[in-house]
Scaffold this active site. Sequence first.
Site, PDB file in Angstrom:
ATOM      1  N   ALA A  33       5.626  49.126  19.116  1.00 13.75           N
ATOM      2  CA  ALA A  33       5.837  50.573  19.053  1.00 13.75           C
ATOM      3  C   ALA A  33       5.670  50.996  17.603  1.00 13.75           C
ATOM      4  O   ALA A  33       6.297  50.425  16.706  1.00 13.75           O
ATOM      5  CB  ALA A  33       7.222  50.932  19.571  1.00 13.75           C
ATOM      6  N   VAL A  83       8.039  46.325  15.781  1.00 16.51           N
ATOM      7  CA  VAL A  83       7.775  47.567  15.056  1.00 16.51           C
ATOM      8  C   VAL A  83       6.388  47.489  14.434  1.00 16.51           C
ATOM      9  O   VAL A  83       6.079  46.552  13.690  1.00 16.51           O
ATOM     10  CB  VAL A  83       8.830  47.806  13.965  1.00 16.51           C
ATOM     11  CG1 VAL A  83       8.541  49.124  13.236  1.00 16.51           C
ATOM     12  CG2 VAL A  83      10.230  47.820  14.558  1.00 16.51           C
ATOM     13  N   LYS A  84       5.561  48.458  14.743  1.00 19.03           N
ATOM     14  CA  LYS A  84       4.200  48.472  14.207  1.00 19.03           C
ATOM     15  C   LYS A  84       4.146  49.376  12.979  1.00 19.03           C
ATOM     16  O   LYS A  84       4.508  50.548  13.036  1.00 19.03           O
ATOM     17  CB  LYS A  84       3.212  48.969  15.269  1.00 19.03           C
ATOM     18  CG  LYS A  84       1.741  48.782  14.881  1.00 19.03           C
ATOM     19  CD  LYS A  84       0.819  49.567  15.803  1.00 19.03           C
ATOM     20  CE  LYS A  84       0.531  48.834  17.073  1.00 19.03           C
ATOM     21  NZ  LYS A  84      -0.591  49.489  17.829  1.00 19.03           N
ATOM     22  N   VAL A  85       3.700  48.793  11.851  1.00 20.21           N
ATOM     23  CA  VAL A  85       3.592  49.546  10.599  1.00 20.21           C
ATOM     24  C   VAL A  85       2.174  49.408  10.056  1.00 20.21           C
ATOM     25  O   VAL A  85       1.508  48.396  10.286  1.00 20.21           O
ATOM     26  CB  VAL A  85       4.609  49.057   9.538  1.00 20.21           C
ATOM     27  CG1 VAL A  85       6.037  49.202  10.050  1.00 20.21           C
ATOM     28  CG2 VAL A  85       4.331  47.618   9.119  1.00 20.21           C
ATOM     29  N   THR A  99       1.164  49.659  21.817  1.00 22.74           N
ATOM     30  CA  THR A  99       1.043  51.100  22.006  1.00 22.74           C
ATOM     31  C   THR A  99       0.903  51.753  20.638  1.00 22.74           C
ATOM     32  O   THR A  99       1.093  51.120  19.608  1.00 22.74           O
ATOM     33  CB  THR A  99       2.283  51.697  22.705  1.00 22.74           C
ATOM     34  OG1 THR A  99       3.411  51.590  21.818  1.00 22.74           O
ATOM     35  CG2 THR A  99       2.588  50.984  24.000  1.00 22.74           C
TER      36      THR A  99
END
Length: 217
Positions: free
Chosen positions: A56, A82-84, A27
């Site tokens: 996310a 965790v998307k960075v 997402t």
Amino acid sequence: MKFFVDTAEIDAIAELNDLGMVDGVTTNPSLIKKSGRDIIEVTREICAMVDGPVSAEVTATDAETMIAEGRKLVEIAGNIAVKVPLTWDGLKACKVLSDDGHMVNVTLCFSANQALLAAKAGATFISPFIGRLDDINLDGMELIEDIRTIYDNYGFETQILAASIRSVNHILDSARIGADVITAPPAVIKAMVNHPLTDKGLDAFLADIKAADIKIL
């Protein structure tokens, strides 16, 4: 190959998940905004539906705030990745969060150099954007191939998550090259079932059944 679905639409995820087609979900704030719902609420609901990783994305651009946001996101559920972004600050956040034991998806990758840095920083997933490279007349698949070679050469455990998938051919080519994961919109995944000869064969089959008046029920 693992299939992640790139959406925040609950019904679309549920449909594919019921068929065993969903190994994870990706997402981003833009996708969640389309749902008109709170980011935490939507993410929590998706995590409850899907056993695999749910990416996310943080909204900050500095490392310190990315880390804080990431630590808040992982409190939602144990399957949060965790998307960075693939920036210097993003890599700093990736290193800290991965050292904390959290899954990290480093996104917006457009070069093998970037992918190498992400692996060194402990990324769980690297997300090269195939379609966006194709948009500027570069070969997105060549990037997947280069990353695969580099990771295999040095035994990096970072998984290649082919993103910005625009067509079924992107999925097939990613599978041929050896991407670990693809993430695609539900419509693209569902389009994989289509073939004109299948339709033609089914039409002929149904015509024969009708002519012979065959009934099972």
